[in-house]
Design a protein around this motif. Structure first.
Motif, short mmCIF file in Angstrom:
data_model
loop_
_atom_site.label_atom_id
_atom_site.label_comp_id
_atom_site.label_asym_id
_atom_site.label_seq_id
_atom_site.Cartn_x
_atom_site.Cartn_y
_atom_site.Cartn_z
N VAL A 8 -10.59 -1.23 -3.34
CA VAL A 8 -10.63 0.01 -4.10
C VAL A 8 -11.40 1.05 -3.30
O VAL A 8 -12.50 0.78 -2.81
CB VAL A 8 -11.32 -0.18 -5.47
CG1 VAL A 8 -11.21 1.08 -6.31
CG2 VAL A 8 -10.72 -1.37 -6.21
N ARG A 9 -10.79 2.22 -3.12
CA ARG A 9 -11.44 3.34 -2.43
C ARG A 9 -11.40 4.56 -3.34
O ARG A 9 -10.49 4.72 -4.12
CB ARG A 9 -10.69 3.73 -1.15
CG ARG A 9 -10.80 2.79 0.01
CD ARG A 9 -10.23 3.46 1.28
NE ARG A 9 -11.16 4.44 1.78
CZ ARG A 9 -10.91 5.75 1.89
NH1 ARG A 9 -9.73 6.24 1.56
NH2 ARG A 9 -11.83 6.57 2.34
N ILE A 38 -6.98 -6.71 -2.28
CA ILE A 38 -6.76 -5.32 -2.66
C ILE A 38 -8.14 -4.67 -2.70
O ILE A 38 -9.05 -5.17 -3.36
CB ILE A 38 -6.13 -5.22 -4.06
CG1 ILE A 38 -4.82 -6.00 -4.12
CG2 ILE A 38 -5.94 -3.76 -4.48
CD1 ILE A 38 -3.68 -5.37 -3.38
N ALA A 49 -8.25 4.52 -5.72
CA ALA A 49 -6.99 3.98 -5.23
C ALA A 49 -7.14 2.50 -4.92
O ALA A 49 -8.16 2.08 -4.37
CB ALA A 49 -6.57 4.72 -3.96
N ASP A 50 -6.13 1.72 -5.31
CA ASP A 50 -6.06 0.32 -4.88
C ASP A 50 -5.29 0.33 -3.58
O ASP A 50 -4.15 0.81 -3.53
CB ASP A 50 -5.29 -0.52 -5.91
CG ASP A 50 -6.13 -0.77 -7.16
OD1 ASP A 50 -7.31 -0.37 -7.17
OD2 ASP A 50 -5.58 -1.35 -8.12
N VAL A 51 -5.90 -0.18 -2.55
CA VAL A 51 -5.31 -0.08 -1.22
C VAL A 51 -5.10 -1.47 -0.64
O VAL A 51 -5.97 -2.34 -0.76
CB VAL A 51 -6.25 0.72 -0.28
CG1 VAL A 51 -5.61 0.90 1.09
CG2 VAL A 51 -6.60 2.07 -0.88
N SER A 52 -3.94 -1.68 -0.04
CA SER A 52 -3.72 -2.94 0.66
C SER A 52 -3.58 -2.64 2.16
O SER A 52 -3.26 -1.52 2.54
CB SER A 52 -2.47 -3.63 0.14
OG SER A 52 -1.37 -2.77 0.30
N VAL A 53 -3.85 -3.64 2.95
CA VAL A 53 -3.78 -3.46 4.41
C VAL A 53 -2.76 -4.44 4.97
O VAL A 53 -2.77 -5.62 4.63
CB VAL A 53 -5.13 -3.77 5.09
CG1 VAL A 53 -5.17 -3.14 6.46
CG2 VAL A 53 -6.28 -3.30 4.25
N GLU A 54 -1.88 -3.92 5.82
CA GLU A 54 -0.91 -4.80 6.47
C GLU A 54 -1.34 -5.10 7.90
O GLU A 54 -2.24 -4.46 8.43
CB GLU A 54 0.46 -4.10 6.55
CG GLU A 54 1.13 -3.92 5.21
CD GLU A 54 1.63 -2.50 5.04
OE1 GLU A 54 2.24 -1.97 5.98
OE2 GLU A 54 1.35 -1.92 3.98
N ALA A 83 -3.09 -11.62 -0.95
CA ALA A 83 -3.64 -10.43 -0.30
C ALA A 83 -4.89 -9.91 -1.01
O ALA A 83 -5.05 -10.07 -2.22
CB ALA A 83 -2.58 -9.34 -0.25
N GLU A 133 -4.97 -10.30 -5.02
CA GLU A 133 -3.69 -10.38 -5.71
C GLU A 133 -2.79 -11.26 -4.88
O GLU A 133 -2.42 -10.90 -3.76
CB GLU A 133 -3.07 -8.98 -5.86
CG GLU A 133 -3.47 -8.30 -7.16
CD GLU A 133 -2.86 -6.90 -7.31
OE1 GLU A 133 -1.75 -6.67 -6.82
OE2 GLU A 133 -3.53 -6.05 -7.92
#
Ligand code: FAD
Ligand code: AMP
Lengths: 328, 264
Positions: A132-133, A130, A142-147, A128, A125
């Motif tokens: 899925v876990r 995204i 869950a759609d998860v993003s990492v910073e 970044a 997206e």
């Protein structure tokens, strides 16, 4: 910038989830338009490196050291740390095997980085990624993003990416060893030879029909009901982990990542929720039937036929119907 | 032997889990909570080791205020004292952030053995124990199915060591030895867990419970993994649901299996 894919082998035998990680890594490299590398960790792994080189990769990196002959979390973390410092990848991809569970969180933490474990999908997206876990034992995604800054550490769930979709190369990738510095004193655990405990008395892998019970069966005595159903269908009885943990059925009848992998023509799951560690052992079945009182149980996601209901009503009804039709 | 057991409070098994209106977490207002399943086995293993080798068992959790009930349950089963690191954000924090807070609390204590479950039923990271080992500088073993009872605590010149049985994939196991202090992540089924007795429940009331906030421990609870959306997974297969009374559903199923799937 690159993706580093960590493969897994033991004593020269590949873990087949390695190719799923290759497929995932290639896919992520494409999404980010960066290169993909693979790493092979072990002792005397030169020829294994050649086998990985047939995939479309920029290079295969060998972490070769005699202290890596047997897997240890210390040895493998230290070796991969050196590979990562050398290559400086953006993302490191692992197959979510038991071995990876044992060292990847440690490796990521040694870089001060979080580890995104057991991922089932990935999309992009904007800039970044995204991931899925599954959460709550597979009940929700869950759609998860990492910073934060690279490297990012990610493992992919068994079966989430297809190993046979990993892209082959037209010409083999280069294979290159890196210098791994490792001292025996850095390895704190002493692993012994792996062994099996099962007596090998039951072979579920050739059973055409399997009736499998989960915690929904509630009591050991109730298994008899499922056994009768199995007998009438000409099948074998099997179970999810909690049933075998309780000693209600022998370990040899446990289906899943720690137990047996089966692919009968018919798998009937009675009161089994469908956690991934169970599903990996049976999703190759031709026809899956699930009986569960919870319509949102994850087992229905992979079932061909489902009955939402109480197994204590449904199983006796099946038994009776089968008896009627066979006249017994 | 000083044994620390990390316990997470998670939604009770078979809870109906619903996504909140914002679509980024669950509606947890009306859920009931319980001790994460493998953690109950870890606690039991800790209690058994203490009964054999002496020392104390300390139950540790990081979570919202409600998590105190999980510590009380552990105290009722025989743990000697509890530590609660309280913050609502633990319900959603990533494994590195959670392990960081646990490590800060444990580094104030003398520990010979740290036990965790192998995986939480809600977040399912399968990581907190292993990260905790790294942060505390301990050797570790995961998916432990046996802490070999006799002879494990053999004290040699180099100190004491422990021998454990790890579960590998597909029915394989492996013994591993390591020096103490160490961390083990315990698999469900390693033992038979005990129930709390009435006396135990009574005694628990007077057992010490140390409360911290992350700030007290000097940790910043900064998760770097964040959930953007939470949703029901899509079905991989087109499931045909067979309806009607149990009798009707059973008849329809057998018909489908015979004539459509042709597996009977
Ligand atoms: C490293 C690791 C390895 C693992 N290995 C395995 C493995 O090899 N095999 C395995 O199976 N698991 C394994 N597990 C455990 C797995 O994650 C699940 O916990 C387990 O599969 C759950 O078993 P279950 O579905 O029987 O129980 P539960 O998840 O408790 O599900 C019970 C189901 O029964 C339903 N039910 C209850 N009562 C009724 C009723 N009266 N009628 C109909 N339905 C009812 C409920 O709705 C629920 O869906 C492993 C876990 C880990 C972390
Ligand atoms: N918030 C927490 N408080 C205490 N222990 C935890 C917490 N989160 C995880 N753990 C421990 O770490 C194990 C693995 O959790 P996870 O990494 O979330 O799968 C659990 O079984 C617990 O023993």
């Amino acid at each position: 910038m690159s993706v580093l894919i960590v493969t897994e082998q033991r004593g020269g035998q590949w873990h087949k989830m390695s190719w799923e990680a290759v497929a995932a890594g290639q896919q992520i490299a494409k999404l980010l338009e960066i290169e993909a590398f693979a790493a092979v960790v072990g002792s005397g792994v030169e020829s294994l490196g050649g086998e990985v080189a047939k995939y479309k990769l920029t290079e295969v990196i060998l972490c070769n050291h005699e202290l890596l002959a047997d897997y240890t979390p210390d040895g493998f973390s230290l070796a991969l740390r050196q590979a990562i410092e050398h290559l400086k990848p953006e993302i490191v991809i692992f197959p979510h095997t038991y071995q990876v569970r044992d060292f990847a969180p440690k490796l990521a933490a040694s870089f001060g980085k979080p580890f995104l474990s057991d991922v089932v999908g990935v999309t992009r997206e904007d800039a970044a990624l995204i991931f899925v876990r599954q959460l709550f034992q597979g009940k929700l995604n869950a759609d998860v993003s990492v910073e934060g800054e690279a490297p990012f550490f990610v493992s992919v769930q068994s079966g989430a990416f297809r190993g046979d979709s990993a892209e082959s190369a037209s010409a083999p990738a280069a294979v290159r060893g890196i210098d791994v510095t490792l001292e025996a004193s850095q390895i704190r655990t002493r692993p012994q030879k792996p062994f099996r405990e099962s007596k090998g008395e039951v072979d579920l892998s050739s059973a055409p029909i399997i009736v499998s019970v989960g915690r929904g069966i509630k009591e050991a005595e109730n298994i008899a009901m499922a056994e009768e159903l199995a007998r009438l269908l000409g099948g074998e009885i099997a179970a999810s982990r909690p049933i075998c943990d309780n000693g209600w059925l022998p370990l040899e009848r446990q289906i899943g990542s720690s137990g047996q992998t089966v692919s009968p023509k018919l798998y009937l799951a009675l009161g089994i929720s469908g956690a991934i560690q169970h599903v990996v052992g049976m999703k190759g079945s031709r026809t899956v039937v699930a009986v569960n009182k919870d319509e949102s149980a994850p087992i229905f996601e992979i079932a061909d036929y489902g009955i939402v209901g109480d197994l204590f009503d449904v199983v006796p009804a099946l038994v009776e119907a089968l008896k009627e039709s066979s006249g017994d | 032997m000083n044994i620390f057991v990390c316990l997470k409070q998670v939604p009770a098994r078979d809870s109906l889990i619903r996504v909140n209106t914002a679509g980024d977490w669950i509606d947890d207002g009306d859920l009931s909570f319980e001790m994460n399943e493998p953690d109950a086995f870890a606690l039991e293993e800790g209690l058994r080791l203490k009964e054999k080798h002496g020392g104390e068992v300390v139950a540790v959790t990081a979570g919202p205020a409600r998590s105190a009930s999980t510590i009380r349950e552990a105290l009722a089963k025989g743990a000697d004292r509890g530590i609660l690191i309280e913050d609502d954000r633990f319900a959603q924090s990533d494994a590195l952030a959670t392990a960081g807070a646990l490590a800060a609390a444990l580094s104030k204590e003398k520990h010979d053995l740290v036990l965790t479950g192998l995986q939480s039923d809600d977040a399912g990271f399968g990581q907190v124990g292993v990260i905790l080992a790294e942060l505390l500088g301990l050797p570790h073993g995961t998916i432990i199915m046996e802490v070999v009872a006799e002879g494990i605590m053999e004290v040699s010149a180099e100190g004491s060591s422990i021998r454990v049985k790890r579960e590998l994939e597909a029915g394989w196991f492996q013994h591993v030895e390591m020096p103490l202090p160490a961390l083990l992540t315990i698999q469900s089924g390693i033992n038979k867990v005990r129930y709390a007795t009435l006396i135990g429940i009574k005694k628990a009331k007077s057992k010490p419970l140390q409360r911290y906030t992350p700030q007290d421990l000097g940790v910043e609870l900064a998760s770097r993994q964040s959930i953007r959306r939470l949703y029901a997974p899509k079905s991989a297969k087109q499931t045909q649901f067979l309806e009607g009374s149990p009798k009707e559903a059973a008849a329809k199923l057998l018909e489908k299996l015979r004539f459509e799937a042709r597996v009977l």
